[in-house]
Write an enzyme that holds these catalytic residues in place. Sequence first.
Site, PDB file in Angstrom:
ATOM      1  N   ARG A 151     -63.141  27.623  30.090  1.00 10.65           N
ATOM      2  CA  ARG A 151     -64.137  28.646  29.752  1.00 10.65           C
ATOM      3  C   ARG A 151     -63.666  29.518  28.605  1.00 10.65           C
ATOM      4  NH1 ARG A 151     -65.029  31.427  35.369  1.00 10.65           N
ATOM      5  NH2 ARG A 151     -62.807  30.931  35.428  1.00 10.65           N
TER       6      ARG A 151
ATOM      7  N   ASN B 224     -68.307  28.010  35.497  1.00 13.86           N
ATOM      8  CA  ASN B 224     -67.898  26.920  36.377  1.00 13.86           C
ATOM      9  C   ASN B 224     -69.021  26.613  37.355  1.00 13.86           C
ATOM     10  OD1 ASN B 224     -65.353  26.566  35.279  1.00 13.86           O
ATOM     11  ND2 ASN B 224     -64.324  27.899  36.760  1.00 13.86           N
TER      12      ASN B 224
END
Length: 289
Positions: free
Chosen positions: A215, A233
């Site tokens: 990320r 996620n």
Amino acid sequence: MSAHDRDPRPAAAVAPSDEALVERRVSGEQVFGGALLDVRRDRVRLPDGGVAVREYVVHPGAVLMIPVLDDGRRIVVRQFRYPQNRTFIEFPAGKLDAGEDPLATAMRELVEETGYEALQWTRLGVVHPVIAYSTEAITFYIASSLTHVGARLDPGEFLEVEARSEASLYDDVDAGLLTDVKTVAALAMHTRWRAASERSVRVRIEGRVQGVGYREWACRVAASACAAGWVRNRGDGSVEVALQGPRDACDRVVAACQHGPASAGVERVIVEPRARDLNLSGFAQRANA
């Protein structure tokens, strides 16, 4: 009610403004059930109250793949089609097995017919090739970042695989040599996709991608490309990225997602077009899905 008496068509999807056009099913029967064809005959109530007969073929659905080599050429197949008594140029395609997800079918059929596996899958959309007499819907995918692993044709399946440029395929369309409707439609949709000035997509990255800094890495890559969106996620172990902005910027981010940060192990990248979000700006992390 027996299975053959139930309505086998897709669920109704009629806008309120179109209610005056709807034909209502009164009854139905199976006329023929073969290895491939499931032919039905229904009695329907017309909008004016009259009754008519509708005959159609029930189809489980299919997928078509546009495999794109790194040099831009497309993989096509040549195969003999018995009803037309001739050989056709086609993008590889296949019928869905009962309950099978279209992407799973596409991945299976791509290997079986062409011998290639794809790292990236982009869903182009769905077409209904014969709306007057069939329930068939075909989902189109672009398959890219290909690796050759060897074809696995079904018994009794015979075809030849070729790599063709976009220009040569359009030459065949103009010459009347490429006439398969799904292939012509897919070629046009792919050309439009490549020429689009803007992108708005969701990208799902599968593999070893959580707990490896994916990320944070995505935020840096997207910001560098000046693409708007977000990353999060997912509960299934994948990472999801929303991207919006100029085509080249978004395509650069998607291409980078095939690798991710150094500690990631990307197995598959799946791209889905989405409606443009007029409120989306900047790029940030979002809460897990």
